[in-house]
Design a protein around this motif. Structure first.
Motif, PDB file in Angstrom:
ATOM      1  N   ALA A 117      -8.455   1.929   0.323  1.00  0.00           N
ATOM      2  CA  ALA A 117      -7.855   1.588   1.432  1.00  0.00           C
ATOM      3  C   ALA A 117      -8.314   0.651   2.259  1.00  0.00           C
ATOM      4  N   ALA A 173      -8.645  -2.870   1.090  1.00  0.00           N
ATOM      5  CA  ALA A 173      -7.376  -3.579   1.127  1.00  0.00           C
ATOM      6  C   ALA A 173      -7.315  -3.962   2.477  1.00  0.00           C
ATOM      7  N   ASP A 174      -7.335  -3.188   3.473  1.00  0.00           N
ATOM      8  CA  ASP A 174      -7.306  -3.637   4.622  1.00  0.00           C
ATOM      9  C   ASP A 174      -8.149  -4.743   5.370  1.00  0.00           C
ATOM     10  N   LEU A 219      -2.417   7.199  -1.188  1.00  0.00           N
ATOM     11  CA  LEU A 219      -2.907   5.958  -0.860  1.00  0.00           C
ATOM     12  C   LEU A 219      -2.402   5.436   0.365  1.00  0.00           C
ATOM     13  N   ARG A 220      -0.901   5.665   0.515  1.00  0.00           N
ATOM     14  CA  ARG A 220      -0.191   4.985   1.531  1.00  0.00           C
ATOM     15  C   ARG A 220      -0.452   5.957   2.986  1.00  0.00           C
ATOM     16  N   SER A 271      -4.273   4.233   4.336  1.00  0.00           N
ATOM     17  CA  SER A 271      -4.391   2.913   4.806  1.00  0.00           C
ATOM     18  C   SER A 271      -4.431   2.929   6.219  1.00  0.00           C
ATOM     19  N   GLU A 272      -5.173   2.312   7.202  1.00  0.00           N
ATOM     20  CA  GLU A 272      -5.366   1.940   8.549  1.00  0.00           C
ATOM     21  C   GLU A 272      -3.769   1.710   8.980  1.00  0.00           C
ATOM     22  N   GLY A 323      -1.489   1.065   6.626  1.00  0.00           N
ATOM     23  CA  GLY A 323      -0.339   1.831   5.887  1.00  0.00           C
ATOM     24  C   GLY A 323       0.801   0.928   5.585  1.00  0.00           C
ATOM     25  N   ASN A 369       0.401  -2.009   3.589  1.00  0.00           N
ATOM     26  CA  ASN A 369       0.341  -3.136   2.746  1.00  0.00           C
ATOM     27  C   ASN A 369       0.367  -2.055   1.413  1.00  0.00           C
ATOM     28  N   VAL A 370       0.856  -1.425   1.306  1.00  0.00           N
ATOM     29  CA  VAL A 370       1.174  -0.360   0.277  1.00  0.00           C
ATOM     30  C   VAL A 370       2.518  -0.206  -0.427  1.00  0.00           C
TER      31      VAL A 370
END
Lengths: 408, 408
Positions: A206, A209-210, A235-236, A239-240, A242, A244-245
């Motif tokens: 995460a 990706a961020d 994963l969702r 993510s900071e 959230g 991009n998933v």
């Protein structure tokens, strides 16, 4: 060779799970290498949904029939699926993943998870893009990227010598993003190994990706079939942003509902909107009457899921013990799902021929490891969602054939 | 805007049939232009499959349930569909089209005819190619070509002033081939007009395709619903080589089986093979249990099809009479299928707003002509496979709203 012939040449399916019936037709008349090994035929290329193995969720067929009787409103839904069913699923998937889902904007129902994968990739990847792909991972991931005219950047999964982690090479992942990968596509639990990514691996995926502004498509098809005590991080939620998933799930595996072809994707509303636009020209919608079956998903009878998981654990443990009794076999204990991915000892026979002989002599169908990674020509995949005794007996036959082919 | 955003911008679905439910959500609160016109709501964007309109073929649900009980062998078929069902369909489709079909090599079962169209186009067209497309024709054809990054060459259909022919501009088609079109994609009967191509038109299309070495994809979805005495020539039998044609059909329309999402494509074995490879990554296969329903196709009870056609003819004739009673409306008599494509008189309201008002005030949903041709902003499409009286009453309401909006 013209452009389109070249494009399809890369898109092989001869060794794909479920296609063995066509291959055996073309290999009829090949010499047999030994006596046939009697036993009930087992097709480990997919789960068995018959009464002596794992039947569909109770109530599934009834929900379908009710859908047929509702008529036009069930046959012709919005392309992204019937609104009321999306609202119900959004609540269930939010509770399951620990993160809110908008049924109106952030969820699409697709004809199977394969369609969800195709639409997600085609909505985020275009010709010339770079995509990070795990090796080994689900066989279609690589083919999807190639079909879009994109470039695959492989990221290694060291699944055999890890138990605390799935074993993703995070440095390779970071390098892939640095090299320009816009999208990272992976399955969790991993198909074919059954490895579950650890909380720290998910956190780092995460974060990367961020940092690089990449989109992550995560195929969580087996995330309900977790063996006792297994932690699982979605994963969702990690993510900071959230945002991009895209998460893909479906009721096909754990619930043995493959025959209805149902999947869902949920996450970033902009990508879901693109997926719906594309679904309009690819398949219109998931079969309307089948969509009604989703009303039973996440609403199974009390204890049903735990019982199904426990039955799979028993088969898993028996097959693991058998494989580990064969000298030179290495196999990870799957933390989830119904796949085993044993690495075989060195054989004097190429993998394709070994797999063909298993089928013709021992009535056992497995999928060659090369479907999942170019580096897995020493491995085979088994879906052990089968009749318990038949599966045990079939793996005994596999062990016999391994011994016959072992490199001295 | 990046490449993928641009790609999806062209792929609009807001006015596509079936999506009106989403549009009405975004247009809530718009000012109403007049009093509401009471009546039973009719959604002409698709056929109605309820008991008071046209129900699915008898035996369809029973065939499905039997498929579920067969279990794994029905759930997991070859990607191109279950072999036994393909063999049965190959015989039926050979008899229907007057030209042999190999069930093993020349036929694929898909999740709906939309999927068959997508797979056929994606298996014959790649970025930069030129594709000839009829205007007007099925709304997805243009979008499929654009999504592949190919260039569309339009070919006019003069459907209004022809009865002996569909009205294809054969000179434009020849020019398109001369300009390099590799593929010609069209529907016969034409969607949205119900025009059937004449024997001489089909013969000339075949001769031109043969001469220029082009592939022809012909969508024959409505080719079973021919009104009495209507001749119909299958393109696949008309071509010299017969090997450059892919024919698409399905049991969704005439048989009201849309809720099962089933289609077939048959023809050139090399293209069918590519379509299967692509289906493996797009959707795996048509829903296994639904495939069982295909056993009822071309095996309906005696007289069932004739009765269904006669009922549609009666609705068609009543609606034609109503539309022709409105000054300035021009409409072709459909020779097949269940679509009407009336051209409206000049209105003081743009088509989109007129269509929205029909829905909000008169509870009548129609599809704007611009979905089928950029030149059809004066036309609307109706699928008249509906309850007879409700459809008649709904067209009376359309006539009322036309009068209110007529340009003085």
């Amino acid at each position: 060779m013209n452009a389109i012939e070249e494009k399809f040449l890369k898109l092989g399916i001869d060794n794909a799970p479920g296609q063995e019936v066509r291959e055996s037709r073309s290999s009829e008349g090949l010499p047999q290498e030994g006596a046939s090994l009697p036993g009930i035929a087992v097709d480990f290329s997919h789960g068995d949904v018959n009464a002596d193995a794992f039947e569909p969720t109770p109530g599934a067929l009834e929900a379908f029939v009710q859908g047929v009787h509702r008529g036009g409103s069930q046959a012709y839904t919005e392309y992204r699926g019937q609104a009321a069913i999306r609202e119900k699923l959004a609540l269930d998937l939010a509770a399951f993943s620990g993160h809110p889902v908008s049924g109106a904007e952030e969820l699409i129902i697709t004809p199977g998870t394969q369609s969800a994968l195709f639409l997600a990739v085609a909505s985020t990847v275009t010709a010339g893009d770079k995509v990070a792909i795990v090796q080994p991972d689900y066989f279609a991931n690589r083919k999807l990227v190639e079909f879009m005219g994109a470039e695959m950047i492989p990221v290694r999964l060291e699944y055999l010598n890890n138990t605390a982690h799935a074993g993703l090479d995070l440095q390779q992942l970071e390098s892939a993003f640095k090299a320009g990968a816009k999208v990272f596509l992976f399955s969790n639990p991993n198909n074919p190994t059954g490895a579950v990514y650890s909380p720290s691996e998910i956190g780092q995926i995460a974060a990367l990706a961020d940092k690089f502004g990449a989109t992550v498509i995560v195929d969580q098809l087996y995330s309900r079939l977790l063996y006792a005590g297994q932690p699982y991080v979605h994963l969702r939620g990690a993510s900071e942003a959230g945002d991009n998933v895209v998460t893909i799930m479906g009721p096909s595996k754990t619930e043995s509902l493959s025959g209805y072809r149902l999947g869902v994707a949920f996450g970033n509303a902009r990508i879901i909107q693109r997926m719906e636009k594309l679904q309009a020209i690819v398949s219109l919608r998931a079969p309307g009457y089948c969509q009604a079956v989703l009303q039973t998903w996440f609403s199974e009878p009390a204890g049903w899921l735990a019982d199904r998981i426990e039955k799979h654990r028993q088969i898993r443990d028996d097959l693991l013990a058998l494989f580990r009794g064969v000298e030179g076999v290495a196999v990870r204990t799957p933390q989830a799902g119904s796949y085993l991915f044993p690495r075989l000892p060195k054989l004097r026979t190429p993998l394709q021929a070994f797999v063909r002989e298993l089928r013709s002599r021992a009535s056992v169908t497995v999928t060659p490891g090369t479907e999942f990674s170019p580096h897995a020509s020493d491995s085979i995949r088994l879906n052990f969602s089968q009749n318990h005794e038949a599966a045990v007996d079939a793996v005994r036959r596999i062990a016999t054939v391994i011994e016959e082919h072992r490199l001295a």
